[in-house]
Design a protein around this motif. Structure first.
Motif, PDB file in Angstrom:
ATOM      1  N   THR A   2      31.736  23.204 -81.746  1.00 58.23           N
ATOM      2  CA  THR A   2      31.197  24.500 -82.160  1.00 58.23           C
ATOM      3  C   THR A   2      30.192  25.002 -81.130  1.00 58.23           C
ATOM      4  OG1 THR A   2      31.372  23.754 -84.438  1.00 58.23           O
ATOM      5  CG2 THR A   2      30.045  25.685 -84.041  1.00 58.23           C
ATOM      6  N   ASP A   3      30.216  26.302 -80.899  1.00 66.16           N
ATOM      7  CA  ASP A   3      29.195  26.889 -80.039  1.00 66.16           C
ATOM      8  C   ASP A   3      27.858  26.821 -80.761  1.00 66.16           C
ATOM      9  OD1 ASP A   3      30.940  27.532 -78.005  1.00 66.16           O
ATOM     10  OD2 ASP A   3      31.414  29.493 -78.861  1.00 66.16           O
ATOM     11  N   LEU A   4      26.836  26.428 -80.037  1.00 67.39           N
ATOM     12  CA  LEU A   4      25.502  26.330 -80.606  1.00 67.39           C
ATOM     13  C   LEU A   4      24.684  27.552 -80.217  1.00 67.39           C
ATOM     14  CD1 LEU A   4      24.753  22.557 -79.892  1.00 67.39           C
ATOM     15  CD2 LEU A   4      25.533  23.604 -82.024  1.00 67.39           C
ATOM     16  N   LEU A   5      23.834  27.985 -81.136  1.00 66.84           N
ATOM     17  CA  LEU A   5      22.999  29.160 -80.906  1.00 66.84           C
ATOM     18  C   LEU A   5      21.612  28.734 -80.440  1.00 66.84           C
ATOM     19  CD1 LEU A   5      23.838  31.077 -84.215  1.00 66.84           C
ATOM     20  CD2 LEU A   5      24.883  31.421 -81.979  1.00 66.84           C
ATOM     21  N   THR A   6      21.068  29.476 -79.502  1.00 66.94           N
ATOM     22  CA  THR A   6      19.681  29.248 -79.096  1.00 66.94           C
ATOM     23  C   THR A   6      18.781  29.743 -80.226  1.00 66.94           C
ATOM     24  OG1 THR A   6      19.439  31.418 -78.079  1.00 66.94           O
ATOM     25  CG2 THR A   6      20.274  29.620 -76.672  1.00 66.94           C
ATOM     26  N   PRO A   7      17.523  29.351 -80.225  1.00 69.68           N
ATOM     27  CA  PRO A   7      16.621  29.863 -81.260  1.00 69.68           C
ATOM     28  C   PRO A   7      16.550  31.389 -81.287  1.00 69.68           C
ATOM     29  CG  PRO A   7      15.626  27.986 -80.189  1.00 69.68           C
ATOM     30  CD  PRO A   7      16.883  28.308 -79.419  1.00 69.68           C
ATOM     31  N   GLU A   8      16.597  32.004 -80.137  1.00 71.36           N
ATOM     32  CA  GLU A   8      16.564  33.468 -80.084  1.00 71.36           C
ATOM     33  C   GLU A   8      17.817  34.072 -80.717  1.00 71.36           C
ATOM     34  OE1 GLU A   8      15.995  31.478 -77.413  1.00 71.36           O
ATOM     35  OE2 GLU A   8      13.820  31.739 -77.327  1.00 71.36           O
ATOM     36  N   GLU A   9      18.983  33.483 -80.414  1.00 70.32           N
ATOM     37  CA  GLU A   9      20.236  33.982 -80.993  1.00 70.32           C
ATOM     38  C   GLU A   9      20.276  33.757 -82.504  1.00 70.32           C
ATOM     39  OE1 GLU A   9      23.195  33.210 -77.160  1.00 70.32           O
ATOM     40  OE2 GLU A   9      22.856  31.606 -78.619  1.00 70.32           O
ATOM     41  N   ALA A  10      19.809  32.591 -82.943  1.00 67.17           N
ATOM     42  CA  ALA A  10      19.801  32.291 -84.381  1.00 67.17           C
ATOM     43  C   ALA A  10      18.841  33.221 -85.107  1.00 67.17           C
ATOM     44  CB  ALA A  10      19.430  30.836 -84.615  1.00 67.17           C
ATOM     45  N   ALA A  11      17.683  33.473 -84.503  1.00 70.67           N
ATOM     46  CA  ALA A  11      16.708  34.377 -85.118  1.00 70.67           C
ATOM     47  C   ALA A  11      17.287  35.782 -85.240  1.00 70.67           C
ATOM     48  CB  ALA A  11      15.421  34.383 -84.310  1.00 70.67           C
ATOM     49  N   THR A  12      17.974  36.230 -84.215  1.00 70.10           N
ATOM     50  CA  THR A  12      18.617  37.542 -84.254  1.00 70.10           C
ATOM     51  C   THR A  12      19.690  37.575 -85.340  1.00 70.10           C
ATOM     52  OG1 THR A  12      18.201  37.860 -81.899  1.00 70.10           O
ATOM     53  CG2 THR A  12      19.916  39.224 -82.901  1.00 70.10           C
ATOM     54  N   ARG A  13      20.465  36.524 -85.440  1.00 70.09           N
ATOM     55  CA  ARG A  13      21.526  36.444 -86.457  1.00 70.09           C
ATOM     56  C   ARG A  13      20.945  36.507 -87.870  1.00 70.09           C
ATOM     57  NH1 ARG A  13      26.832  33.869 -85.940  1.00 70.09           N
ATOM     58  NH2 ARG A  13      27.629  33.414 -88.004  1.00 70.09           N
ATOM     59  N   LEU A  14      19.751  35.900 -88.069  1.00 72.11           N
ATOM     60  CA  LEU A  14      19.115  35.880 -89.382  1.00 72.11           C
ATOM     61  C   LEU A  14      18.171  37.056 -89.607  1.00 72.11           C
ATOM     62  CD1 LEU A  14      18.254  32.086 -89.537  1.00 72.11           C
ATOM     63  CD2 LEU A  14      20.063  33.277 -90.781  1.00 72.11           C
ATOM     64  N   SER A  15      17.982  37.876 -88.593  1.00 69.16           N
ATOM     65  CA  SER A  15      17.067  39.025 -88.653  1.00 69.16           C
ATOM     66  C   SER A  15      15.630  38.604 -88.936  1.00 69.16           C
ATOM     67  CB  SER A  15      17.535  40.038 -89.701  1.00 69.16           C
ATOM     68  OG  SER A  15      18.809  40.511 -89.391  1.00 69.16           O
ATOM     69  N   VAL A  16      15.206  37.540 -88.264  1.00 70.88           N
ATOM     70  CA  VAL A  16      13.823  37.077 -88.350  1.00 70.88           C
ATOM     71  C   VAL A  16      13.319  36.842 -86.933  1.00 70.88           C
ATOM     72  CG1 VAL A  16      14.131  35.973 -90.619  1.00 70.88           C
ATOM     73  CG2 VAL A  16      14.459  34.626 -88.554  1.00 70.88           C
ATOM     74  N   CYS A  17      12.022  36.670 -86.790  1.00 64.04           N
ATOM     75  CA  CYS A  17      11.491  36.359 -85.462  1.00 64.04           C
ATOM     76  C   CYS A  17      11.611  34.855 -85.214  1.00 64.04           C
ATOM     77  CB  CYS A  17      10.044  36.838 -85.327  1.00 64.04           C
ATOM     78  SG  CYS A  17       8.881  35.958 -86.357  1.00 64.04           S
ATOM     79  N   THR A  18      11.465  34.461 -83.968  1.00 65.10           N
ATOM     80  CA  THR A  18      11.619  33.046 -83.612  1.00 65.10           C
ATOM     81  C   THR A  18      10.541  32.181 -84.259  1.00 65.10           C
ATOM     82  OG1 THR A  18      10.395  33.447 -81.569  1.00 65.10           O
ATOM     83  CG2 THR A  18      12.806  33.489 -81.442  1.00 65.10           C
ATOM     84  N   LYS A  19       9.360  32.746 -84.466  1.00 58.31           N
ATOM     85  CA  LYS A  19       8.289  31.997 -85.129  1.00 58.31           C
ATOM     86  C   LYS A  19       8.659  31.685 -86.583  1.00 58.31           C
ATOM     87  CE  LYS A  19       3.321  32.115 -85.862  1.00 58.31           C
ATOM     88  NZ  LYS A  19       2.083  32.880 -85.653  1.00 58.31           N
TER      89      LYS A  19
END
Length: 95
Positions: A2-19
């Motif tokens: 599976t392709d893994l998401l960076t924290p920035e990509e995951a945060a964007t996918r969830l509509s939250v900030c990286t923090k």
């Protein structure tokens, strides 16, 4: 694999900030993949599972259980006095 998401990509996918994403991870709310101690990645399905776990349904409110609001002519237990009548009484008391 599976392709893994960076924290920035995951945060964007969830509509939250990286923090916020980091706090979710630290609190154990979302799964992650630790490539190394400092390199964290997220699987897309783990992001989807997190969103699914947060889905809520509003409770049904049957119309028979609604409380009716009482309509009152006065706003409190005190008397409502006409302003002009009060002014006239004051003027006559001062004479």
């Amino acid at each position: 694999m599976t392709d893994l998401l960076t924290p920035e990509e995951a945060a964007t996918r969830l509509s939250v900030c990286t923090k916020t994403l980091r706090r979710l991870r630290q609190d154990g709310h979302i799964r992650y993949v630790a490539i190394t101690d400092r390199k964290i990645r997220y699987r897309p399905e783990d992001c989807d599972d997190y969103v699914a776990s947060r889905a809520r349904k509003a409770p049904e409110c049957p119309s028979t259980s609604r409380k009716t609001r009482r309509i009152s002519t006065s706003t409190s237990s005190s008397k409502v006095v006409d302003f002009t009548a009060r002014q006239a009484r004051r003027a006559s008391a001062q004479r």
